[in-house]
Design an enzyme around this catalytic site. Sequence first.
Site, PDB file in Angstrom:
ATOM      1  N   LYS A  76      25.371  22.818  -0.243  1.00  0.00           N
ATOM      2  CA  LYS A  76      24.061  23.492   0.006  1.00  0.00           C
ATOM      3  C   LYS A  76      24.402  24.484   1.017  1.00  0.00           C
ATOM      4  O   LYS A  76      23.847  25.507   1.247  1.00  0.00           O
ATOM      5  CB  LYS A  76      22.964  22.678   0.152  1.00  0.00           C
ATOM      6  CG  LYS A  76      22.287  22.105  -0.804  1.00  0.00           C
ATOM      7  CD  LYS A  76      21.944  22.906  -1.983  1.00  0.00           C
ATOM      8  CE  LYS A  76      21.020  22.068  -3.181  1.00  0.00           C
ATOM      9  NZ  LYS A  76      20.837  22.992  -4.237  1.00  0.00           N
ATOM     10  N   TYR A  83      26.325  16.552  -0.766  1.00  0.00           N
ATOM     11  CA  TYR A  83      25.187  17.650  -1.073  1.00  0.00           C
ATOM     12  C   TYR A  83      25.162  18.553  -0.056  1.00  0.00           C
ATOM     13  O   TYR A  83      24.667  19.964  -0.204  1.00  0.00           O
ATOM     14  CB  TYR A  83      23.947  16.727  -1.296  1.00  0.00           C
ATOM     15  CG  TYR A  83      22.716  17.510  -1.526  1.00  0.00           C
ATOM     16  CD1 TYR A  83      22.176  17.905  -2.680  1.00  0.00           C
ATOM     17  CD2 TYR A  83      21.711  17.567  -0.561  1.00  0.00           C
ATOM     18  CE1 TYR A  83      21.179  18.458  -2.891  1.00  0.00           C
ATOM     19  CE2 TYR A  83      20.225  18.378  -0.446  1.00  0.00           C
ATOM     20  CZ  TYR A  83      20.271  18.775  -1.882  1.00  0.00           C
ATOM     21  OH  TYR A  83      19.215  19.395  -2.153  1.00  0.00           O
ATOM     22  N   ASP A 138      24.016  23.259 -19.171  1.00  0.00           N
ATOM     23  CA  ASP A 138      24.519  22.401 -17.946  1.00  0.00           C
ATOM     24  C   ASP A 138      25.445  23.346 -17.206  1.00  0.00           C
ATOM     25  O   ASP A 138      26.491  24.104 -17.743  1.00  0.00           O
ATOM     26  CB  ASP A 138      25.332  21.536 -18.414  1.00  0.00           C
ATOM     27  CG  ASP A 138      25.993  20.421 -17.557  1.00  0.00           C
ATOM     28  OD1 ASP A 138      26.083  20.903 -16.270  1.00  0.00           O
ATOM     29  OD2 ASP A 138      26.156  19.136 -17.672  1.00  0.00           O
ATOM     30  N   GLY A 165       9.689  20.225 -10.966  1.00  0.00           N
ATOM     31  CA  GLY A 165       9.647  20.409  -9.683  1.00  0.00           C
ATOM     32  C   GLY A 165       9.579  21.789  -9.141  1.00  0.00           C
ATOM     33  O   GLY A 165       8.794  22.888  -9.798  1.00  0.00           O
ATOM     34  N   ILE A 166      10.666  22.070  -8.201  1.00  0.00           N
ATOM     35  CA  ILE A 166      10.505  23.719  -7.515  1.00  0.00           C
ATOM     36  C   ILE A 166      10.931  24.555  -8.727  1.00  0.00           C
ATOM     37  O   ILE A 166      10.252  25.768  -8.706  1.00  0.00           O
ATOM     38  CB  ILE A 166      11.643  23.327  -6.510  1.00  0.00           C
ATOM     39  CG1 ILE A 166      11.015  22.621  -5.242  1.00  0.00           C
ATOM     40  CG2 ILE A 166      11.759  25.004  -6.040  1.00  0.00           C
ATOM     41  CD1 ILE A 166      12.228  22.578  -4.012  1.00  0.00           C
TER      42      ILE A 166
END
Length: 256
Positions: A168, A164, A72, A35-36
């Site tokens: 963020k 979330y 992790d 992904g990103i």
Amino acid sequence: MAGTRQDTARTGQDRAGTRQDRAARSVFVTGGNRGIGLAVARRFAAEGDRVTVTCRGDGPPPGENLLAVRCDVTDGRQVDQAFKEAEAAHGPVTVLVANAGVTGDRLLVRMSEEDFTSVIDANLTGAFRVVRRAMRGMLGQGHGRIVLMSSTAALHGAAGQTNYAAAKAGLVGFARSLTHELGARDITCNVVAPGLTETDMSRALTEEQRRNLLGRTPAGRPAHPDEVADAVVFLAGAGHVRGAVIPVDGGAGLGH
């Protein structure tokens, strides 16, 4: 869409071919196996940098010019070991991209404390762990670039994402507070806030969710990960941009 992606990739290659020669940087990208994160890692590698990516499971696709290490970010010992491996191979980290993150969407009335704290730990406290570890080398060298990967959910919220969005949003306050702490040192900390982007996470959305998000996006399409990488690479070279939040959302938030 395919034409847009190819044009974006060619643009990145052109930049790499025309940039002035400079010393290769040691770049560390968490969650850089897809992904990103993978798009960001590839861009730095194309610019001639030495890039380490972290992953919890499968590494990046075969043939990538990337050092993959298991890590992790919820485990401080694994973070420390990952940096030791990167430093041994590439030297002290001068560019950190804290991209690793998870979601655990659920309406608050059905959200357990574990649902909330596990997302905070991975997305916010995980960023704290890698930034704190990276700063050892950056302070010693008197130079560094830190980019935190947030989300437009941090700026306008999203139903089912209180955990979330809170994590963020916390990255914004973290970056701006660290900017004050760093003062006149040549170490910067900034935030990129992608909107709907073509990743595994967005492909898991329902058609209705996708339509609603695109309906609020003036560009009328999702971002490609390469377009998010554009903002990250810019910040990695921008010494006088500090504590900024750069949305890459096709205008969905109109700068907010």
